[in-house]
Scaffold this motif. Structure first.
Motif, mmCIF file in Angstrom:
data_model
loop_
_atom_site.group_PDB
_atom_site.id
_atom_site.type_symbol
_atom_site.label_atom_id
_atom_site.label_comp_id
_atom_site.label_asym_id
_atom_site.label_seq_id
_atom_site.Cartn_x
_atom_site.Cartn_y
_atom_site.Cartn_z
ATOM 1 N N ALA A 1 0.830 -1.201 0.000
ATOM 2 C CA ALA A 1 0.000 0.000 0.000
ATOM 3 C C ALA A 1 0.864 1.250 0.000
ATOM 4 C CB ALA A 1 -0.934 -0.001 1.196
ATOM 5 N N LEU A 2 1.946 1.234 0.771
ATOM 6 C CA LEU A 2 2.849 2.383 0.812
ATOM 7 C C LEU A 2 3.519 2.579 -0.540
ATOM 8 C CD1 LEU A 2 4.245 4.652 2.353
ATOM 9 C CD2 LEU A 2 5.934 2.979 3.129
ATOM 10 N N GLY A 3 3.929 1.490 -1.178
ATOM 11 C CA GLY A 3 4.556 1.576 -2.496
ATOM 12 C C GLY A 3 3.609 2.150 -3.538
ATOM 13 N N LYS A 4 2.360 1.724 -3.510
ATOM 14 C CA LYS A 4 1.375 2.253 -4.456
ATOM 15 C C LYS A 4 1.140 3.741 -4.215
ATOM 16 C CE LYS A 4 -1.229 -1.963 -5.285
ATOM 17 N NZ LYS A 4 -2.524 -2.638 -5.156
ATOM 18 N N SER A 5 1.066 4.113 -2.955
ATOM 19 C CA SER A 5 0.848 5.520 -2.620
ATOM 20 C C SER A 5 2.034 6.368 -3.056
ATOM 21 C CB SER A 5 0.614 5.662 -1.117
ATOM 22 O OG SER A 5 0.436 7.014 -0.768
ATOM 23 N N MET A 6 3.247 5.859 -2.847
ATOM 24 C CA MET A 6 4.441 6.606 -3.248
ATOM 25 C C MET A 6 4.492 6.765 -4.761
ATOM 26 S SD MET A 6 7.312 5.135 -0.633
ATOM 27 C CE MET A 6 8.624 6.172 -1.240
ATOM 28 N N ALA A 7 4.111 5.726 -5.495
ATOM 29 C CA ALA A 7 4.104 5.810 -6.955
ATOM 30 C C ALA A 7 3.081 6.841 -7.436
ATOM 31 C CB ALA A 7 3.802 4.448 -7.557
ATOM 32 N N LYS A 8 1.911 6.824 -6.811
ATOM 33 C CA LYS A 8 0.853 7.760 -7.206
ATOM 34 C C LYS A 8 1.268 9.201 -6.935
ATOM 35 C CE LYS A 8 -2.622 8.396 -4.543
ATOM 36 N NZ LYS A 8 -3.820 8.234 -3.713
ATOM 37 N N TRP A 9 1.736 9.478 -5.725
ATOM 38 C CA TRP A 9 2.109 10.845 -5.372
ATOM 39 C C TRP A 9 3.368 11.291 -6.113
ATOM 40 C CZ3 TRP A 9 -0.856 14.341 -3.293
ATOM 41 C CH2 TRP A 9 -1.956 13.927 -2.550
ATOM 42 N N GLY A 10 4.277 10.353 -6.400
ATOM 43 C CA GLY A 10 5.465 10.688 -7.180
ATOM 44 C C GLY A 10 5.099 11.105 -8.594
ATOM 45 N N ALA A 11 4.179 10.371 -9.209
ATOM 46 C CA ALA A 11 3.731 10.721 -10.558
ATOM 47 C C ALA A 11 3.008 12.062 -10.554
ATOM 48 C CB ALA A 11 2.811 9.634 -11.097
ATOM 49 N N LEU A 12 2.186 12.290 -9.555
ATOM 50 C CA LEU A 12 1.475 13.564 -9.462
ATOM 51 C C LEU A 12 2.458 14.716 -9.262
ATOM 52 C CD1 LEU A 12 -1.258 15.008 -9.371
ATOM 53 C CD2 LEU A 12 -1.224 14.701 -6.910
ATOM 54 N N ALA B 1 5.543 14.831 -10.265
ATOM 55 C CA ALA B 1 6.257 15.044 -11.525
ATOM 56 C C ALA B 1 5.401 15.823 -12.517
ATOM 57 C CB ALA B 1 6.669 13.706 -12.125
ATOM 58 N N VAL B 2 4.122 15.490 -12.610
ATOM 59 C CA VAL B 2 3.229 16.176 -13.547
ATOM 60 C C VAL B 2 3.045 17.638 -13.147
ATOM 61 C CG1 VAL B 2 0.833 16.279 -14.365
ATOM 62 C CG2 VAL B 2 2.046 14.094 -14.285
ATOM 63 N N GLY C 1 10.113 17.082 -8.441
ATOM 64 C CA GLY C 1 8.690 16.990 -8.107
ATOM 65 C C GLY C 1 8.285 15.567 -7.761
ATOM 66 N N ALA C 2 8.805 14.590 -8.506
ATOM 67 C CA ALA C 2 8.504 13.186 -8.218
ATOM 68 C C ALA C 2 9.078 12.781 -6.866
ATOM 69 C CB ALA C 2 9.055 12.291 -9.315
ATOM 70 N N ALA C 3 10.283 13.221 -6.578
ATOM 71 C CA ALA C 3 10.899 12.898 -5.294
ATOM 72 C C ALA C 3 10.111 13.527 -4.142
ATOM 73 C CB ALA C 3 12.347 13.372 -5.266
ATOM 74 N N ALA D 1 6.849 11.507 -3.698
ATOM 75 C CA ALA D 1 7.102 10.212 -3.064
ATOM 76 C C ALA D 1 7.466 10.400 -1.589
ATOM 77 C CB ALA D 1 8.203 9.467 -3.791
ATOM 78 N N GLY D 2 8.219 11.433 -1.297
ATOM 79 C CA GLY D 2 8.566 11.724 0.096
ATOM 80 C C GLY D 2 7.342 12.054 0.923
ATOM 81 N N TYR D 3 6.438 12.822 0.336
ATOM 82 C CA TYR D 3 5.189 13.147 1.025
ATOM 83 C C TYR D 3 4.393 11.876 1.319
ATOM 84 C CZ TYR D 3 0.407 14.698 1.735
ATOM 85 O OH TYR D 3 -0.845 14.865 2.243
ATOM 86 N N ALA D 4 4.307 10.988 0.328
ATOM 87 C CA ALA D 4 3.559 9.744 0.530
ATOM 88 C C ALA D 4 4.219 8.873 1.594
ATOM 89 C CB ALA D 4 3.471 8.980 -0.782
ATOM 90 N N TYR D 5 5.546 8.852 1.619
ATOM 91 C CA TYR D 5 6.252 8.058 2.635
ATOM 92 C C TYR D 5 5.961 8.592 4.031
ATOM 93 C CZ TYR D 5 9.993 5.940 5.315
ATOM 94 O OH TYR D 5 10.703 5.268 6.269
#
Length: 55
Positions: free
Chosen positions: A12-23, A25-26, A39-41, A44-48
């Motif tokens: 779940a954490l990995g999915k959240s990090m991927a989602k927020w990282g993509a957002l 970056a965009v 932006g991706a970093a 992902a940091g926020y999601a972590y």
């Protein structure tokens, strides 16, 4: 042997990090001084931190 709840939490954490990282970056693409990589970093940091209940 692994604990199911730990594996589920990691997934779940990995999915959240991927989602927020993509957002992140965009959102950062139009900002020339940030760029999509930072932006991706940041996303992902926020999601972590959110996943670890620090925010």
């Amino acid at each position: 042997m692994t604990d199911y709840s730990t594996d589920a939490q990691k997934k779940a954490l990995g999915k959240s990090m991927a989602k927020w990282g993509a957002l992140g970056a965009v959102v950062a693409i139009p900002l020339p001084f940030i760029g999509p990589v930072i932006g991706a970093a940041a996303g992902a940091g926020y999601a972590y931190l959110k996943g670890k209940k620090r925010i």
